[in-house]
Design a protein around this motif. Structure first.
Motif, PDB file in Angstrom:
ATOM      1  N   PRO A  94      -6.890   1.490   1.933  1.00  0.00           N
ATOM      2  CA  PRO A  94      -6.707   2.639   1.045  1.00  0.00           C
ATOM      3  C   PRO A  94      -5.383   3.406   1.183  1.00  0.00           C
ATOM      4  N   SER A  95      -4.730   3.340   2.331  1.00  0.00           N
ATOM      5  CA  SER A  95      -3.513   4.147   2.420  1.00  0.00           C
ATOM      6  C   SER A  95      -2.236   3.315   2.277  1.00  0.00           C
ATOM      7  N   SER A  96      -2.397   2.060   1.881  1.00  0.00           N
ATOM      8  CA  SER A  96      -1.223   1.187   1.820  1.00  0.00           C
ATOM      9  C   SER A  96      -0.821   0.879   0.374  1.00  0.00           C
ATOM     10  N   PRO A  97       0.477   0.717   0.125  1.00  0.00           N
ATOM     11  CA  PRO A  97       0.918   0.362  -1.227  1.00  0.00           C
ATOM     12  C   PRO A  97       0.922  -1.148  -1.486  1.00  0.00           C
ATOM     13  N   GLU A  98       0.396  -1.926  -0.552  1.00  0.00           N
ATOM     14  CA  GLU A  98       0.453  -3.390  -0.663  1.00  0.00           C
ATOM     15  C   GLU A  98      -0.098  -3.943  -1.982  1.00  0.00           C
ATOM     16  N   PHE A  99      -1.209  -3.381  -2.392  1.00  0.00           N
ATOM     17  CA  PHE A  99      -1.878  -3.863  -3.603  1.00  0.00           C
ATOM     18  C   PHE A  99      -0.965  -3.668  -4.824  1.00  0.00           C
ATOM     19  N   TRP A 100      -0.338  -2.516  -4.911  1.00  0.00           N
ATOM     20  CA  TRP A 100       0.549  -2.214  -6.039  1.00  0.00           C
ATOM     21  C   TRP A 100       1.770  -3.122  -6.017  1.00  0.00           C
ATOM     22  N   LYS A 101       2.265  -3.352  -4.817  1.00  0.00           N
ATOM     23  CA  LYS A 101       3.421  -4.223  -4.638  1.00  0.00           C
ATOM     24  C   LYS A 101       3.084  -5.637  -5.121  1.00  0.00           C
ATOM     25  N   TYR A 102       1.909  -6.095  -4.734  1.00  0.00           N
ATOM     26  CA  TYR A 102       1.438  -7.419  -5.107  1.00  0.00           C
ATOM     27  C   TYR A 102       1.306  -7.537  -6.630  1.00  0.00           C
TER      28      TYR A 102
END
Ligand SMILES: *[C@@H]1O[C@H](CO)[C@@H](O)[C@H](O)[C@H]1NC(C)=O
Ligand SMILES: *[C@@H]1O[C@H](CO)[C@@H](O)[C@H](O)[C@H]1NC(C)=O
Ligand SMILES: *[C@@H]1O[C@H](CO)[C@@H](O)[C@H](O)[C@H]1NC(C)=O
Ligand SMILES: *[C@@H]1O[C@H](CO)[C@@H](O)[C@H](O)[C@H]1NC(C)=O
Length: 242
Positions: A94-102
């Motif tokens: 929940p606190s990471s931007p990884e998903f958006w980056k992906y």
């Protein structure tokens, strides 16, 4: 002359249609994909108490990873972050931007071929705008499709969605393992054209190919496929906390 003749002969099939319809490989449709957090987390072993549908992605119907040198940069969407966290959360982290980056690298860089979406900020803000505009959460609720221990028929779910949007959407479920008798509602795709107006997700069977982007999640795991009519549909409620 010779070339034209050959082109016409080769042109009977799907490939030709694609080649001529999208001469520059441009997309014609965007798939607004939303998932149900409880179902996602039951498959991916996370926990969530979210009781609304959240964004999975906004996917053009053609292209993937169109420009890998166009790097995701969080500071370009600083103003959108509060809304992103609320409506497009990374359920696994929940606190990471990884998903958006992906999502940006895989789909956003392709969507960006259209002038209307040719920046990171335009892409993410359009996704949020469409999420609000086509408000799936209200559509389901207003049609009495709410999370429940009771099952629905797929017809009930489909009718609720279709009667509001008036176009074909794609409703996906997690199918039960051997012996199971109920499918679990997991993901819903709503499609829009280049002017962001609703359009059928699958206009013709031919289109299914280009359209059928596997719902690969960040974890690389997906058990989703189109829900079928032969089985009840379970729409899992948020477990009550004691
Ligand atoms: C859901 O979980 C978050 C984080 O653990 C918490 O802040 C929030 O109050 C919870 N919401 C509900 C409705 O339980
Ligand atoms: C890919 O993205 C980079 C960085 O934004 C940009 O400079 C380049 O022109 C893009 N390439 C194409 C083919 O659009
Ligand atoms: C991200 O964008 C900001 C604002 O435009 C810029 O100052 C920064 O250099 C960028 N970071 C990277 C790694 O490109
Ligand atoms: C939901 O469907 C399954 C499979 O048919 C069934 O076992 C279960 O009892 C149903 N739940 C309710 C509340 O009817």
């Amino acid at each position: 002359m010779k070339f034209i003749a050959v082109a016409i002969i080769l042109c009977a099939g799907y490939f030709c249609e694609t080649a001529f319809a999208h001469p520059r490989g441009e997309w014609t449709k965007l798939i607004l994909t939303q998932h149900w957090p409880q179902t996602f987390c039951s498959v991916n072993k996370c926990t969530t108490n979210l009781s609304y549908w959240t964004l999975h992605g906004l996917w053009p119907n053609t292209g993937m990873r169109c420009n890998t040198s166009w790097h995701f940069n969080t500071s370009l969407i600083e103003d959108l972050i509060p809304e992103m966290k609320e409506y497009w959360p990374d359920l696994l982290a929940p606190s990471s931007p990884e998903f958006w980056k992906y999502e940006w690298t895989k789909h956003g860089t392709c969507a960006a071929k259209a002038e209307s979406l040719n920046s990171e900020h335009k892409y993410f803000s359009k996704a949020l705008e469409l999420y609000r505009k086509y408000d799936l959460n209200s559509v389901l609720k207003n049609n009495q499709i709410v999370p429940s221990e009771e099952n629905y028929t797929l017809d009930q779910v489909e009718t609720a969605i279709t009667s509001y949007y008036g176009v074909k959407t794609k409703i996906q479920c997690v199918h039960p393992g051997k012996g199971g008798q109920v499918q679990t509602l997991g993901q819903i795709e709503i499609c829009v054209d280049r002017d962001f107006q609703l359009i059928d997700c699958e206009k013709s069977t031919k289109e299914i190919w280009s359209n059928d982007i596997p719902a690969v999640l960040v974890s690389g795991q997906s058990d989703l496929s189109v829900c079928d009519h032969s089985m009840p549909v379970y729409y899992p409620p948020v477990p009550s906390r004691s």
